[in-house]
Enzyme design. Sequence first.
Site, PDB file in Angstrom:
ATOM      1  N   TYR A  25       0.798  -1.231   0.000  1.00 40.98           N
ATOM      2  CA  TYR A  25       0.000   0.000   0.000  1.00 40.98           C
ATOM      3  C   TYR A  25       0.836   1.289   0.000  1.00 40.98           C
ATOM      4  O   TYR A  25       0.264   2.383  -0.015  1.00 40.98           O
ATOM      5  CB  TYR A  25      -0.939   0.002   1.221  1.00 40.98           C
ATOM      6  N   ASN A  76     -13.441   3.958  -0.800  1.00 40.33           N
ATOM      7  CA  ASN A  76     -12.561   2.802  -0.778  1.00 40.33           C
ATOM      8  C   ASN A  76     -13.148   1.869   0.276  1.00 40.33           C
ATOM      9  O   ASN A  76     -12.915   2.058   1.466  1.00 40.33           O
ATOM     10  CB  ASN A  76     -11.119   3.187  -0.420  1.00 40.33           C
ATOM     11  N   HIS A  82     -15.378  -6.872  -1.110  1.00 36.43           N
ATOM     12  CA  HIS A  82     -15.429  -8.269  -1.546  1.00 36.43           C
ATOM     13  C   HIS A  82     -16.485  -9.090  -0.819  1.00 36.43           C
ATOM     14  O   HIS A  82     -16.641 -10.272  -1.088  1.00 36.43           O
ATOM     15  CB  HIS A  82     -14.046  -8.902  -1.353  1.00 36.43           C
ATOM     16  N   HIS A 102      -9.369   1.825  -5.153  1.00 35.47           N
ATOM     17  CA  HIS A 102      -8.486   0.904  -4.421  1.00 35.47           C
ATOM     18  C   HIS A 102      -7.054   1.345  -4.662  1.00 35.47           C
ATOM     19  O   HIS A 102      -6.671   1.648  -5.808  1.00 35.47           O
ATOM     20  CB  HIS A 102      -8.648  -0.537  -4.907  1.00 35.47           C
ATOM     21  N   ARG A 113      -9.959 -11.194  -4.025  1.00 32.81           N
ATOM     22  CA  ARG A 113     -10.050  -9.726  -4.153  1.00 32.81           C
ATOM     23  C   ARG A 113     -10.484  -9.291  -5.547  1.00 32.81           C
ATOM     24  O   ARG A 113     -10.691  -8.113  -5.801  1.00 32.81           O
ATOM     25  CB  ARG A 113      -8.697  -9.079  -3.838  1.00 32.81           C
TER      26      ARG A 113
END
EC number: 4.2.1.10
Length: 151
Positions: A25, A76, A82, A102, A113
């Site tokens: 990330y 987000n 999911h 995302h 995912r």
Amino acid sequence: MERPLIAVFNGPNLNMLGLRQPEVYGRATLDDVELLCAQTAERLDVAIDFRQTNGEGELISWVQECRGRAQGIIINPAGYSHTSVALLDALLAVDLPVIEVHISNIHRREPFRHHSYVSRGALGVICGLGVPGYALALQAMTDIIINEDLQ
Ligand code: CA2
């Protein structure tokens, strides 16, 4: 004239951004994301309501509260993307333009995912472009609200 309000909602565990898993990330924290969004909103002359929650019910309530208050939603949904038909239902019911963001490219990651329930309720999805994806979403949402692009 009053500036349009764009809600920027963040789902579970995004408060951990920059603190763990920087290889996935990046190093930016959620405060950095908020600052980027605030600076981008200033440049675009729109107002934002930036929030994060770990609770599915709270996220759904926030989406419901956007009715009559905000002109668009950038979300987000993190892990709830999911799993949550309930969040999708809230986004469909609120009847506002939605952009899903995302940070990572969910399609390059684990198969679970690859599917997002939320995407069915979104005008567009930005994924895999890192934190700058939020700024891109704000730009696109402003175009949608002001110029009625895509609607
Ligand atoms: O790439 C994204 O933005 C995600 O929405 C992030 C979610 C993940 O469940 C989605 O599949 C993709 C996870 C958010 C949790 O973020 C963390 C950040 C640092 C450390 C731990 C979790």
